[in-house]
Each structure stands twice: as C-alpha cells, then as structure tokens.
Design an enzyme around this catalytic site. Structure first.
Site, PDB file in Angstrom:
ATOM      1  N   LYS A  33     -10.143  -5.066   2.628  1.00  0.00           N
ATOM      2  CA  LYS A  33     -11.262  -5.444   3.295  1.00  0.00           C
ATOM      3  C   LYS A  33     -11.396  -7.090   3.402  1.00  0.00           C
ATOM      4  O   LYS A  33     -11.489  -7.522   4.579  1.00  0.00           O
ATOM      5  CB  LYS A  33     -12.516  -4.747   2.937  1.00  0.00           C
ATOM      6  CG  LYS A  33     -12.744  -3.175   2.883  1.00  0.00           C
ATOM      7  CD  LYS A  33     -13.960  -2.510   2.413  1.00  0.00           C
ATOM      8  CE  LYS A  33     -13.915  -3.178   0.870  1.00  0.00           C
ATOM      9  NZ  LYS A  33     -13.201  -2.423  -0.165  1.00  0.00           N
ATOM     10  N   ARG A 108     -22.549   0.867   2.082  1.00  0.00           N
ATOM     11  CA  ARG A 108     -21.938   1.793   1.182  1.00  0.00           C
ATOM     12  C   ARG A 108     -22.336   3.085   0.885  1.00  0.00           C
ATOM     13  O   ARG A 108     -21.712   3.829   0.095  1.00  0.00           O
ATOM     14  CB  ARG A 108     -21.622   0.941  -0.066  1.00  0.00           C
ATOM     15  CG  ARG A 108     -20.119   0.086  -0.376  1.00  0.00           C
ATOM     16  CD  ARG A 108     -20.223  -0.242  -1.670  1.00  0.00           C
ATOM     17  NE  ARG A 108     -19.141  -0.587  -2.452  1.00  0.00           N
ATOM     18  CZ  ARG A 108     -18.240  -1.609  -2.160  1.00  0.00           C
ATOM     19  NH1 ARG A 108     -18.606  -2.730  -1.556  1.00  0.00           N
ATOM     20  NH2 ARG A 108     -17.170  -1.906  -2.934  1.00  0.00           N
ATOM     21  N   ARG A 148      -4.230  -7.823  -8.435  1.00  0.00           N
ATOM     22  CA  ARG A 148      -4.885  -8.947  -7.693  1.00  0.00           C
ATOM     23  C   ARG A 148      -5.313 -10.169  -8.501  1.00  0.00           C
ATOM     24  O   ARG A 148      -5.901 -10.053  -9.639  1.00  0.00           O
ATOM     25  CB  ARG A 148      -6.277  -8.311  -7.189  1.00  0.00           C
ATOM     26  CG  ARG A 148      -7.076  -9.498  -6.532  1.00  0.00           C
ATOM     27  CD  ARG A 148      -8.064  -9.094  -5.456  1.00  0.00           C
ATOM     28  NE  ARG A 148      -9.089  -7.968  -6.147  1.00  0.00           N
ATOM     29  CZ  ARG A 148     -10.066  -7.188  -5.585  1.00  0.00           C
ATOM     30  NH1 ARG A 148     -10.006  -7.242  -4.525  1.00  0.00           N
ATOM     31  NH2 ARG A 148     -10.739  -6.277  -6.440  1.00  0.00           N
ATOM     32  N   ARG A 181     -10.623 -10.318 -11.370  1.00  0.00           N
ATOM     33  CA  ARG A 181     -11.840  -9.875 -11.571  1.00  0.00           C
ATOM     34  C   ARG A 181     -12.190  -8.983 -12.666  1.00  0.00           C
ATOM     35  O   ARG A 181     -11.307  -8.209 -13.100  1.00  0.00           O
ATOM     36  CB  ARG A 181     -12.239  -9.379 -10.103  1.00  0.00           C
ATOM     37  CG  ARG A 181     -12.902 -10.162  -9.249  1.00  0.00           C
ATOM     38  CD  ARG A 181     -12.899  -9.568  -7.932  1.00  0.00           C
ATOM     39  NE  ARG A 181     -13.355  -8.126  -7.855  1.00  0.00           N
ATOM     40  CZ  ARG A 181     -13.668  -7.296  -6.653  1.00  0.00           C
ATOM     41  NH1 ARG A 181     -13.585  -7.946  -5.610  1.00  0.00           N
ATOM     42  NH2 ARG A 181     -14.167  -6.123  -6.590  1.00  0.00           N
ATOM     43  N   ARG A 192     -14.751   3.128  -9.813  1.00  0.00           N
ATOM     44  CA  ARG A 192     -15.052   2.459  -8.402  1.00  0.00           C
ATOM     45  C   ARG A 192     -14.598   3.545  -7.299  1.00  0.00           C
ATOM     46  O   ARG A 192     -15.311   3.847  -6.268  1.00  0.00           O
ATOM     47  CB  ARG A 192     -14.353   1.157  -8.123  1.00  0.00           C
ATOM     48  CG  ARG A 192     -15.199   0.134  -8.873  1.00  0.00           C
ATOM     49  CD  ARG A 192     -14.195  -1.063  -8.968  1.00  0.00           C
ATOM     50  NE  ARG A 192     -13.998  -1.750  -7.737  1.00  0.00           N
ATOM     51  CZ  ARG A 192     -13.008  -2.518  -7.845  1.00  0.00           C
ATOM     52  NH1 ARG A 192     -12.468  -2.965  -9.091  1.00  0.00           N
ATOM     53  NH2 ARG A 192     -12.960  -3.449  -6.590  1.00  0.00           N
TER      54      ARG A 192
END
Ligand code: AP5
Length: 238
Positions: A33, A108, A148, A181, A192
């Site tokens: 996203k 969400r 990431r 992160r 998540r």
C-alpha cells in the site's frame, strides 16, 4: 473530467487531467500500500495519508495519542476507531486534499468505513471514494514484512530480499543506516494478519457492494502493480 483510455492506463500513464478524488488503498500488512501510494503521489501530486505513518509520527513527537497507539501497534492490534477517525478528520482539513488524496491503510474497520462515507457525504461536491485492494499471498507478505527496511531520513522503503539497497542496510540516496519497524517481526505480523482478516476484510465487501471496488494482483513487480492500480482507478472513475 478527463479519464485516460484503457491503453494509457495499462501503461501506467493515466492522463494528468484526471481528477483523482479520494482513493483508498486496502490490503494486508506488506501488500504494498505504501509503495503504491508513493507512485500515485508522483503521478498526481496529491497527498498520501497513511494512518500508520500518522500514528508513528505522533509517537515520535511524544503525544499522548502516539503513546497509546504504540502499545497497540507493537502487539499488532488496531487503534480505536474514535482516535483514528479524529486524526483523519484533522488531516482532511488541510488544503492539499482539495483535488484528492490517497488513504493508505484507512478505513480498516466497518466503523471507520461508515464514518468516512458520512464524512464525504457531508462535504458536497466531493467525488465518491473508490477502493483498490492489493492482493498478495501469505508467504510473499511474510517475506515483504520481515525483509522491509526504511530510510529514517527520506523514508524510502527497501526490502533485503526483494528490493535491496546497493550497500547492505544503507540508503542509496542518503547514506543513512536503514531501520526496521518494531512491528515487523513474524509474531506481530501474524497478529496483524488476524486483525486484517477479521476486521478489514468486511471493509472490502462494503465497497464491493457499493460498486466502487477493484482488486489488483500485488505479486507482480512494483511497476506492473502500479499499472494495475492505474487501470483500476481509470475504470472506477470512468
Ligand atoms: P500500517 O503502517 O498501515 O501497516 P500495515 O497496514 O500493516 O501495512 P504495512 O505498512 O506494513 O505494509 P504496506 O502494505 O504499506 O507495504 P509496503 O509498501 O511498505 O499500520 C501499522 C499499525 O498501525 C496497525 O497494525 C495498527 O496498529 C495501526 N493502524 C494503522 N492504521 C490504522 C487504522 N486505520 N485503524 C486502526 N489502527 C491502525 O511494502 C512492504 C515491503 O514489500 C517493502 O519492503 C517493499 O519494498 C516490498 N514491496 C512492496 N511492493 C512490492 C512488490 N510489488 N514486489 C516486491 N516487493 C515489494
């Protein structure tokens, strides 16, 4: 409003005359996203509004909202609708949202979606919101999340497996040491995903029923996904 032809859109070159309006990017954690929002910002010069980034920025600035949110984010749970809706209300008052904006990771929950629909209806003249879902399989999502890395200076997103920097753990542009992160571990990712499947999947159904929804294949190369997103936007705004 001028909308790009199908072939223009497929090539990822939607006409600069298109008024994008509000665009929602939906998808599981790591679906891309943020990556795709940045491509749309480049195309149209409209802002990316990432509720995750706004919450992280609140934490970095030491606000009460940031402190409350950090605890939930590090567990992979969602922050309450009231807090997030208020944050989005404030952001949408900024003048840079007049031509449109990209909501990245919002709404969400069905509560957030209903709130947004009401908010937009109250602002006469606003184009209806359109929703694009980026679809990626579980194993690929896991690689994207655990690989990431982010530049703390320019916010460029890398991936040690899929989009590595030229020098290990160092930003190509800034030379800064890349950071990870705190919610990008496998354990928090699984939580998540649970939140996504139980609370966010119904949001997709909500926009599908309204006829303002398209899904794109998010497993392709970044540019190919961007082309798919552009085509979907052109179709929905056509
Ligand atoms: P948020 O920050 O929104 O995280 P997320 O939704 O879990 O999504 P990510 O940012 O992890 O992934 P992304 O889809 O943006 O992927 P990216 O482009 O970075 O939210 C974090 C937390 O904040 C939530 O858990 C919740 O607690 C809270 N929160 C946020 N919004 C909320 C809301 N509305 N309500 C309540 N709580 C909220 O890409 C990922 C990786 O993949 C990168 O390494 C990238 O380089 C790579 N990649 C991307 N595309 C490709 C591709 N096509 N090919 C190969 N690699 C790719």
């Amino acid at each position: 409003m001028v909308v790009a032809s199908q072939s223009e859109a497929s090539a990822g070159t939607v006409s600069g005359h298109l008024t994008p309006g509000p665009i929602l990017l939906l998808g599981a954690p790591g679906a891309g996203k943020g990556t795709q929002a940045k491509a749309l910002v480049k195309e149209w010069g409209i802002p990316q509004i990432s509720t995750g980034d706004l919450l992280r920025s609140n934490f970095e600035r030491g606000t009460e909202l940031g402190r409350q949110a950090k605890v939930l984010m590090d567990r992979g749970e969602l922050v309450s609708d009231d807090l997030v809706n208020q944050m989005v209300t404030d952001r949408l008052k900024e003048p840079d949202t007049a031509r449109g904006y990209i909501l990245d990771g919002f709404p969400r929950t069905l509560g957030q979606a209903n709130w947004l629909d009401g908010h937009l209806t109250a602002h006469t003249g606003a184009l209806p919101v359109i929703a694009i879902s980026i679809r990626v399989s579980y194993n690929q999502l896991l690689r994207r999340i655990t690989g990431r890395r982010i530049c703390p200076v320019c916010q460029t997103i890398y991936n040690v497996y899929l989009q590595p920097p030229k020098v290990d753990e160092v930003c190509d542009k800034e030379g800064a040491h890349l950071v990870r992160r705190s919610d990008d571990s496998k354990e928090v990712f699984d939580e998540r995903m649970r939140a996504y499947e139980s609370l966010t999947a119904p949001v997709i159904e909500h926009y599908r029923k309204l006829g303002r929804f398209e899904a794109v294949d998010g497993e392709l190369e970044v540019d190919a996904v961007s082309a798919g997103v552009m085509t979907a936007i052109a179709r929905l705004r056509g």
